[in-house]
Motif scaffolding. Structure first.
Motif, PDB file in Angstrom:
ATOM      1  N   SER A   4       0.847  -1.194   0.000  1.00 27.51           N
ATOM      2  CA  SER A   4       0.000   0.000   0.000  1.00 27.51           C
ATOM      3  C   SER A   4       0.883   1.244   0.000  1.00 27.51           C
ATOM      4  N   GLN A  40      -1.019  -3.401  -3.810  1.00 26.24           N
ATOM      5  CA  GLN A  40      -2.466  -3.581  -3.885  1.00 26.24           C
ATOM      6  C   GLN A  40      -3.215  -2.248  -3.926  1.00 26.24           C
ATOM      7  N   HIS A  41      -2.694  -1.235  -3.231  1.00 27.29           N
ATOM      8  CA  HIS A  41      -3.363   0.065  -3.153  1.00 27.29           C
ATOM      9  C   HIS A  41      -2.367   1.150  -3.533  1.00 27.29           C
ATOM     10  N   ARG A  55      -5.468  -3.542  -6.525  1.00 28.21           N
ATOM     11  CA  ARG A  55      -6.917  -3.518  -6.318  1.00 28.21           C
ATOM     12  C   ARG A  55      -7.491  -2.108  -6.405  1.00 28.21           C
ATOM     13  N   ARG A  56      -6.715  -1.093  -5.960  1.00 31.90           N
ATOM     14  CA  ARG A  56      -7.227   0.280  -5.976  1.00 31.90           C
ATOM     15  C   ARG A  56      -6.187   1.208  -6.584  1.00 31.90           C
ATOM     16  N   ASP A  60       0.211   5.402  -0.278  1.00 28.32           N
ATOM     17  CA  ASP A  60      -0.773   6.485  -0.359  1.00 28.32           C
ATOM     18  C   ASP A  60      -0.063   7.828  -0.239  1.00 28.32           C
TER      19      ASP A  60
END
Length: 412
Positions: free
Chosen positions: A92, A115-116, A147-148, A94
């Motif tokens: 992840s 995944q993110h 996934r995102r 962000d």
């Protein structure tokens, strides 16, 4: 597992893995801006680093990416400006709401476990090479667990490549709104069979919606509003039986509305306003009993309003303004007691304002202007205690204006 939290003094601390999530308080506004300390790489067993909303500035130290155990990096809402490096274990990343510039690096494709990925609300631009395609999407095809993907509100100003078809089969969420994306939606979009959320509004997309979109059978939100997409609204959409929100507003769609859209009983939000749609409202729409918002305004729709409109018991907004609807206002609308917003202006509706409109107990906005309505303004409207806006100008009404209830506060 180790978790690092930057506290108000700027110190890095490592905690053992908790049995419940740890809430990380915001430090924004309470401390001066500061850089991420280089010493962060001393946290050798770090798996999760969350420095959200902590007034960070400058570059991300490359030492962070030397922490081989790091899996989750959250630097949301700071003022960081540059540097994304490799961290092969990351699942992840962000970096939304920062000040990153330049092209999105193709090296992100090396994060095979990712995944993110959140890159939205920065200043990333398209590829600096001669190609107008967004090449970072090519590189992300290596991230087979993605996934995102959030890249919204960046001035990318490029074209979606055909390689979008090769993105992860696990992809559930794409948000690329307000990015200046041009050209057609690639046919390969239909390969993303696990997609739940597709958000591409406020871009410069054109051409037709590909028929392959019918392959997105898990899709729940489809937002293509405020683009330049044209042609007929495709009946292929009717295969998306899990769709809850459909936004096609402010495009160049023409022709009739497919009646089969009324078969998507999961629809809650339907925005088709500001297009060039013609014909009447399909009768199947009156079966959408869970619909909260129906906005068909600013088209060229015609015909009489069906009494079956009264079936939309859940509706809070029905906007049919700026069309060519005719006939009387169905009295059955008065049964829609959840209704808050009802614009019917700029049509050729005639007859009286139904006395039963006084039953619309939650109504706040009622615009009946620029029609051919006749008779009096019903005194029953004084019962609408939440009414804030009422416009019945440019009709053929007569008699006294009510003075009680909300009318006592209106200016004439």
């Amino acid at each position: 597992m180790g978790i690092a939290i930057l506290n108000a003094d700027g110190d890095g601390m490592v905690f053992p893995a908790p049995s419940l999530p740890i809430a990380i308080p915001s430090c924004k506004g309470s401390v001066a801006s500061r850089e991420i300390p280089q010493e962060i790489n001393n946290l050798l067993i770090l798996e999760l680093l969350a420095l959200e909303n902590t007034n960070l500035i400058g570059l991300i130290p490359s030492s962070i990416f030397n922490i081989t155990s790091l899996k989750n990096l959250n630097l949301l809402e700071n003022n960081l400006t540059d540097s994304i490096s490799n961290a092969s274990q990351l699942t992840s990343l962000d970096l939304r709401l920062n000040a990153f510039t330049g092209s999105i690096p193709n090296s992100l494709g090396n994060l095979a476990r990712l995944q993110h990925l959140g890159l939205g609300m920065n200043y990333f631009v398209g590829d600096s090479s001669s190609s107008t395609e967004l090449s970072f999407l090519d590189s992300l095809t290596n991230c087979r667990h993605l996934r995102r993907l959030w890249v919204d509100e960046n001035p990318l100003n490029g074209i979606l490549p055909a390689s979008i078809a090769n993105l992860s089969s696990s992809l559930e969420n794409i948000d690329a709104g307000s990015c200046g994306i041009k050209g057609n939606i690639p046919d390969g979009i239909g390969n993303l069979s696990n997609l739940i959320f597709l958000n591409l509004p406020e871009n410069d997309l054109s051409g037709l919606i590909p028929t392959t979109i019918k392959g997105l059978r898990k899709l729940q939100v489809l937002n293509l509003g405020e683009n330049r997409i044209q042609g007929f609204t495709p009946e292929d959409l009717c295969n998306l039986l899990n769709l809850g929100a459909l936004r096609f507003n402010k495009n160049n769609f023409s022709g009739s509305i497919p009646a089969c859209l009324g078969n998507i009983t999961s629809l809650i939000y339907l925005y088709l306003h500001s297009n060039i749609l013609t014909s009447s409202i399909p009768t199947s729409f009156w079966s959408l009993t869970d619909l909260l918002v129906l906005d068909l305004s600013s088209n060229s729709l015609s015909g009489r309003l069906s009494p079956e409109i009264g079936n939309l018991k859940s509706a809070t907004v029905i906007d049919l303004s700026m069309n060519q609807f005719s006939g009387d206002i169905p009295s059955t609308i008065a049964g829609l007691q959840m209704l808050i917003h009802l614009p019917l202006s700029r049509n050729i509706i005639h007859g009286p304002i139904p006395e039963s409109f006084g039953n619309l107990i939650n109504l706040e906005f009622l615009d009946l202007s620029q029609n051919n309505l006749s008779g009096m303004i019903p005194k029953s409207l004084e019962a609408l205690l939440y009414l804030k806006y009422f416009n019945a100008s440019f009709n053929r009404l007569k008699g006294e204006i009510p003075t009680g209830g909300a009318f006592a506060n209106f200016t004439y």
